[in-house]
Design a protein around this motif. Structure first.
Motif, PDB file in Angstrom:
ATOM      1  N   ASP A  26       8.591 151.284  12.056  1.00 57.98           N
ATOM      2  CA  ASP A  26       8.348 150.623  10.773  1.00 57.98           C
ATOM      3  C   ASP A  26       8.747 151.528   9.627  1.00 57.98           C
ATOM      4  OD1 ASP A  26       7.226 148.514  12.176  1.00 57.98           O
ATOM      5  OD2 ASP A  26       5.171 149.199  11.878  1.00 57.98           O
ATOM      6  N   ASN A  42       6.379 146.687   3.515  1.00 60.08           N
ATOM      7  CA  ASN A  42       6.631 147.219   4.859  1.00 60.08           C
ATOM      8  C   ASN A  42       7.805 146.485   5.499  1.00 60.08           C
ATOM      9  OD1 ASN A  42       4.149 148.929   4.999  1.00 60.08           O
ATOM     10  ND2 ASN A  42       3.200 146.929   4.704  1.00 60.08           N
ATOM     11  N   LYS A  44       9.513 145.982   9.318  1.00 58.06           N
ATOM     12  CA  LYS A  44       9.486 146.190  10.764  1.00 58.06           C
ATOM     13  C   LYS A  44      10.928 146.335  11.233  1.00 58.06           C
ATOM     14  CE  LYS A  44       5.158 144.595  12.391  1.00 58.06           C
ATOM     15  NZ  LYS A  44       4.740 145.941  12.641  1.00 58.06           N
ATOM     16  N   THR A 189       5.075 142.296   4.758  1.00 59.90           N
ATOM     17  CA  THR A 189       5.914 142.868   5.806  1.00 59.90           C
ATOM     18  C   THR A 189       7.129 141.985   6.017  1.00 59.90           C
ATOM     19  OG1 THR A 189       4.028 143.891   6.917  1.00 59.90           O
ATOM     20  CG2 THR A 189       6.011 143.524   8.240  1.00 59.90           C
TER      21      THR A 189
END
Length: 197
Positions: A26, A42, A44, A189
């Motif tokens: 990440d 964030n 991934k 995310t």
């Protein structure tokens, strides 16, 4: 998992690498401005042949120019009106693909994003310098396959009707003056593969 020799060299050349695909899955992009509404996003990425660095934070490692209290990109560059070369974006992600690299420039903005073009242009020139160093000292050609410019911003839209789909034709055709813009919430995310689609 280890990085390709090209990315390993580039990564070791920088003092502000935050994450790499050999050790992390990440990426966290942070905005240090205390007034910013959007502070963290964030991504991934999964393990792989990539790394991320923070040019905006990296230039703060250098001495702050005493006359203007300005954080500078390099002490070799002059400070003055008409020069935008001391700007930087929040994150740059290098991804090894085939015989070259894909570079994604990302900046976090609050509300309606403006003023990002000099940040992307200055970061892009720094990247070209870095690639030039690799070619000069490693005697190896390294091609940039693609560059993408992405603004993640807090906007003003209600998130009740949010769309999470990124349109492929929009994100692939970006440049510093016309970046892809995506509204996100603080702490959201995203997936790296979305940014590469």
């Amino acid at each position: 998992m280890s990085l390709s020799p090209e990315l390993e060299y580039l990564m070791r050349s920088l003092s502000c690498v935050t994450y790499n695909g050999a050790q992390h899955s990440d990426i966290q992009i942070n905005e240090s401005d205390s007034l910013a509404k959007l502070k963290v996003v964030n991504i991934k990425a999964g393990n792989g042949d990539w790394f991320c660095f923070s040019p905006d934070e990296g230039r703060k490692c250098r001495k702050i120019h005493s006359k203007s209290n300005m954080v500078i990109m390099s002490p070799l560059l002059t400070i003055g009106e008409g020069f935008d070369h001391h700007c930087a974006c929040d994150a740059v992600i290098f991804i090894k693909k085939d015989n070259g690299i894909v570079i994604i420039y990302i900046d976090l903005k609050s509300d309606n994003p403006t003023g990002y073009s000099p940040q992307f242009k200055s970061a892009r020139q720094f990247i070209r310098y870095l690639i030039g160093l690799h070619e000069e000292f490693q005697k190896s050609k390294l091609s940039i396959i693609e560059e993408r410019y992405i603004i993640l911003h807090s906007g003003k839209r209600s998130f009740l009707n949010k769309s999470t789909t990124i349109k492929k034709d929009k994100i692939g055709k970006t440049h510093p003056d016309k970046a892809f813009k995506r509204e996100v919430k603080n702490g959201d995310t995203l997936y790296l593969k979305e940014l590469l689609s």
